[in-house]
Design an enzyme around this catalytic site. Structure first.
Site, PDB file in Angstrom:
ATOM      1  N   SER A  52       4.628   6.976   2.437  1.00 33.00           N
ATOM      2  CA  SER A  52       5.235   5.695   2.832  1.00 33.00           C
ATOM      3  C   SER A  52       4.673   4.558   1.978  1.00 33.00           C
ATOM      4  O   SER A  52       3.455   4.516   1.731  1.00 33.00           O
ATOM      5  CB  SER A  52       4.922   5.380   4.304  1.00 33.00           C
ATOM      6  OG  SER A  52       5.300   6.452   5.166  1.00 33.00           O
ATOM      7  N   ASP A  80      -2.644   0.650   8.038  1.00 37.56           N
ATOM      8  CA  ASP A  80      -1.447   1.480   7.809  1.00 37.56           C
ATOM      9  C   ASP A  80      -0.369   1.216   8.851  1.00 37.56           C
ATOM     10  O   ASP A  80       0.453   2.081   9.149  1.00 37.56           O
ATOM     11  CB  ASP A  80      -1.818   2.967   7.805  1.00 37.56           C
ATOM     12  CG  ASP A  80      -2.919   3.253   6.805  1.00 37.56           C
ATOM     13  OD1 ASP A  80      -3.784   4.097   7.103  1.00 37.56           O
ATOM     14  OD2 ASP A  80      -2.945   2.603   5.754  1.00 37.56           O
ATOM     15  N   ASN A 105       0.853  -1.190   0.000  1.00 39.96           N
ATOM     16  CA  ASN A 105       0.000   0.000   0.000  1.00 39.96           C
ATOM     17  C   ASN A 105       0.881   1.230   0.000  1.00 39.96           C
ATOM     18  O   ASN A 105       2.001   1.214   0.518  1.00 39.96           O
ATOM     19  CB  ASN A 105      -0.899   0.015   1.237  1.00 39.96           C
ATOM     20  CG  ASN A 105      -1.813   1.241   1.245  1.00 39.96           C
ATOM     21  OD1 ASN A 105      -2.538   1.478   0.283  1.00 39.96           O
ATOM     22  ND2 ASN A 105      -1.743   2.020   2.311  1.00 39.96           N
ATOM     23  N   HIS A 156       0.780   5.131   1.319  1.00 45.31           N
ATOM     24  CA  HIS A 156       0.011   5.930   2.268  1.00 45.31           C
ATOM     25  C   HIS A 156       0.610   7.332   2.338  1.00 45.31           C
ATOM     26  O   HIS A 156       1.824   7.464   2.552  1.00 45.31           O
ATOM     27  CB  HIS A 156       0.031   5.282   3.658  1.00 45.31           C
ATOM     28  CG  HIS A 156      -0.709   6.074   4.690  1.00 45.31           C
ATOM     29  ND1 HIS A 156      -2.089   6.083   4.774  1.00 45.31           N
ATOM     30  CD2 HIS A 156      -0.273   6.902   5.665  1.00 45.31           C
ATOM     31  CE1 HIS A 156      -2.460   6.880   5.756  1.00 45.31           C
ATOM     32  NE2 HIS A 156      -1.382   7.401   6.314  1.00 45.31           N
TER      33      HIS A 156
HETATM   34  N1  LIG Z   1      -6.373  -4.138   6.741  1.00 45.19           N
HETATM   35  C1  LIG Z   1      -5.890  -3.108   6.029  1.00 45.19           C
HETATM   36  N2  LIG Z   1      -6.650  -2.567   5.065  1.00 45.19           N
HETATM   37  C2  LIG Z   1      -6.173  -1.511   4.344  1.00 45.19           C
HETATM   38  C3  LIG Z   1      -4.900  -0.967   4.621  1.00 45.19           C
HETATM   39  C4  LIG Z   1      -4.111  -1.586   5.638  1.00 45.19           C
HETATM   40  O1  LIG Z   1      -2.945  -1.177   5.898  1.00 45.19           O
HETATM   41  N3  LIG Z   1      -4.632  -2.641   6.316  1.00 45.19           N
HETATM   42  N4  LIG Z   1      -4.480   0.185   3.945  1.00 45.19           N
HETATM   43  C5  LIG Z   1      -5.581   0.950   3.372  1.00 45.19           C
HETATM   44  C6  LIG Z   1      -5.254   2.192   2.614  1.00 45.19           C
HETATM   45  N5  LIG Z   1      -5.626   3.340   3.464  1.00 45.19           N
HETATM   46  C7  LIG Z   1      -4.612   4.216   3.754  1.00 45.19           C
HETATM   47  O2  LIG Z   1      -3.466   4.093   3.249  1.00 45.19           O
HETATM   48  C8  LIG Z   1      -6.950   3.539   3.940  1.00 45.19           C
HETATM   49  C9  LIG Z   1      -8.033   3.283   3.110  1.00 45.19           C
HETATM   50  C10 LIG Z   1      -9.337   3.461   3.580  1.00 45.19           C
HETATM   51  C11 LIG Z   1      -9.572   3.915   4.870  1.00 45.19           C
HETATM   52  C12 LIG Z   1     -10.976   4.073   5.355  1.00 45.19           C
HETATM   53  O3  LIG Z   1     -11.231   4.599   6.440  1.00 45.19           O
HETATM   54  N6  LIG Z   1     -11.928   3.623   4.517  1.00 45.19           N
HETATM   55  C13 LIG Z   1     -13.373   3.678   4.866  1.00 45.19           C
HETATM   56  C14 LIG Z   1     -14.138   4.226   3.678  1.00 45.19           C
HETATM   57  C15 LIG Z   1     -13.576   5.569   3.274  1.00 45.19           C
HETATM   58  C16 LIG Z   1     -14.135   6.002   1.906  1.00 45.19           C
HETATM   59  O4  LIG Z   1     -14.862   5.226   1.264  1.00 45.19           O
HETATM   60  O5  LIG Z   1     -13.781   7.138   1.506  1.00 45.19           O
HETATM   61  C17 LIG Z   1     -13.885   2.272   5.147  1.00 45.19           C
HETATM   62  O6  LIG Z   1     -13.287   1.288   4.640  1.00 45.19           O
HETATM   63  O7  LIG Z   1     -14.932   2.198   5.817  1.00 45.19           O
HETATM   64  C18 LIG Z   1      -8.494   4.179   5.718  1.00 45.19           C
HETATM   65  C19 LIG Z   1      -7.180   4.012   5.249  1.00 45.19           C
HETATM   66  C20 LIG Z   1      -6.421   0.048   2.496  1.00 45.19           C
HETATM   67  N7  LIG Z   1      -6.949  -0.981   3.346  1.00 45.19           N
HETATM   68  N1  LIG Z   2      -5.252   5.852   2.729  1.00 44.80           N
HETATM   69  C1  LIG Z   2      -4.923   5.578   1.360  1.00 44.80           C
HETATM   70  C2  LIG Z   2      -4.656   6.862   0.621  1.00 44.80           C
HETATM   71  O1  LIG Z   2      -5.097   7.932   1.015  1.00 44.80           O
HETATM   72  N2  LIG Z   2      -3.916   6.729  -0.487  1.00 44.80           N
HETATM   73  C3  LIG Z   2      -3.631   7.875  -1.309  1.00 44.80           C
HETATM   74  O2  LIG Z   2      -4.647   7.995  -2.291  1.00 44.80           O
HETATM   75  C4  LIG Z   2      -4.084   8.702  -3.399  1.00 44.80           C
HETATM   76  C5  LIG Z   2      -4.461   7.951  -4.646  1.00 44.80           C
HETATM   77  O3  LIG Z   2      -4.132   8.767  -5.756  1.00 44.80           O
HETATM   78  P1  LIG Z   2      -4.198   8.087  -7.225  1.00 44.80           P
HETATM   79  O4  LIG Z   2      -5.567   7.457  -7.333  1.00 44.80           O
HETATM   80  O5  LIG Z   2      -4.011   9.268  -8.132  1.00 44.80           O
HETATM   81  O6  LIG Z   2      -3.089   7.085  -7.298  1.00 44.80           O
HETATM   82  C6  LIG Z   2      -2.552   8.724  -3.199  1.00 44.80           C
HETATM   83  O7  LIG Z   2      -2.133  10.011  -2.779  1.00 44.80           O
HETATM   84  C7  LIG Z   2      -2.334   7.725  -2.081  1.00 44.80           C
HETATM   85  O8  LIG Z   2      -1.214   8.045  -1.251  1.00 44.80           O
END
Ligand SMILES: Nc1nc2c(c(=O)[nH]1)N[C@@H](CN(C=O)c1ccc(C(=O)N[C@@H](CCC(=O)O)C(=O)O)cc1)CN2
Ligand SMILES: NCC(=O)N[C@@H]1O[C@H](COP(=O)([O-])[O-])[C@@H](O)[C@H]1O
Length: 215
Positions: free
Chosen positions: A138, A147, A109, A111
């Protein structure tokens, strides 16, 4: 060596997907994207994939009664493409333990923060609100802890006094498009594991823009 087979998960614009597509097409990465899967039908990243001739699939979380049911179907779709590596590129769904454990050590992922700071959402605004002078991005292994997985590579950017979340996000995006293809390349060459000795990764290949190994 046979190209690393990638499955990329997206939810939005797909600029990181595009960076990986470009790196694969240029030969920089010995990998091929077998499929792009989105939980949003209107994700522009789907258009980017189609323009590159990559198979796409939409799996809307709204069509499922639970995270577990969604992830069961998502696992089935991912498995059908037989990936070596699953790449989350702006995929905005929290994944359940069953799915995470199935791909442990071969799911990445990106982040938009210098983890462990600012796990979760709205990271750029949180950095601005905290008056941070440094922010960044990251790339990490995905684990059950949101994350919280082992960090592989980070890049730093300055936070400017007049930054908005959008201007800061743009600066971070520029670094994302450098380090994500690089980590995918390292994975394809070194078969990175979560216990990897990061010294295995050739530091000379680090982009000069301030990428750093986790301390
Ligand atoms: N188990 C894991 N799942 C995910 C990870 C992880 O490390 N462990 N990384 C995320 C990516 N991410 C941040 O980098 C992230 C994505 C989504 C959310 C979140 O709160 N999602 C909500 C919906 C939000 C929306 O639809 O806009 C949800 O799932 O209810 C937080 C962090 C990917 N998954
Ligand atoms: N928590 C996950 C998160 O926020 N990820 C972020 O979503 C964007 C996706 O952009 P993209 O669709 O243009 O690649 C990126 O900035 C990535 O770091």
């Amino acid at each position: 060596m046979a190209p690393t087979r990638l499955v990329v998960l997206i939810s939005g614009g797909g600029s990181n997907l595009q960076a990986i597509i470009d790196a694969c097409e240029s030969g920089e990465i010995n990998a091929q994207i077998a499929a792009v899967i989105s939980n949003k039908a209107d994700a522009y990243g789907l258009e980017r994939a189609k323009q590159a001739g990559i198979a796409t699939q939409v799996l809307s979380h709204k069509d499922f009664d639970s995270r577990e049911a969604y992830d069961t179907q998502l696992m089935s779709i991912i498995d059908s493409f037989i990936p070596n590596l699953v790449v989350l590129a702006g995929f905005m769904r929290i994944l359940t333990p069953n799915l995470v454990q199935k791909y442990i050590g071969k799911m990445l992922n990106i982040h938009p923060s210098l983890l462990p700071k600012y796990q979760g959402l709205n990271t750029h605004q949180r950095a601005i609100d905290a008056n941070d002078d440094v922010h960044g991005v990251s790339v990490h292994f995905v684990t059950e802890e949101l994350d919280g997985g082992p960090v592989i590579l980070q890049a730093k950017v300055p936070v400017l006094k007049d930054d908005t979340a959008d201007t800061l996000a743009k600066r971070v995006h520029e670094q994302e498009h450098i380090i994500y293809p690089l980590v995918v390349k390292w994975f394809s060459e070194h078969r990175l594991t979560m216990e990897a000795d990061y010294a295995v990764l050739d530091e000379t290949k680090l982009p000069a823009h301030g990428a750093q190994y986790p301390q």
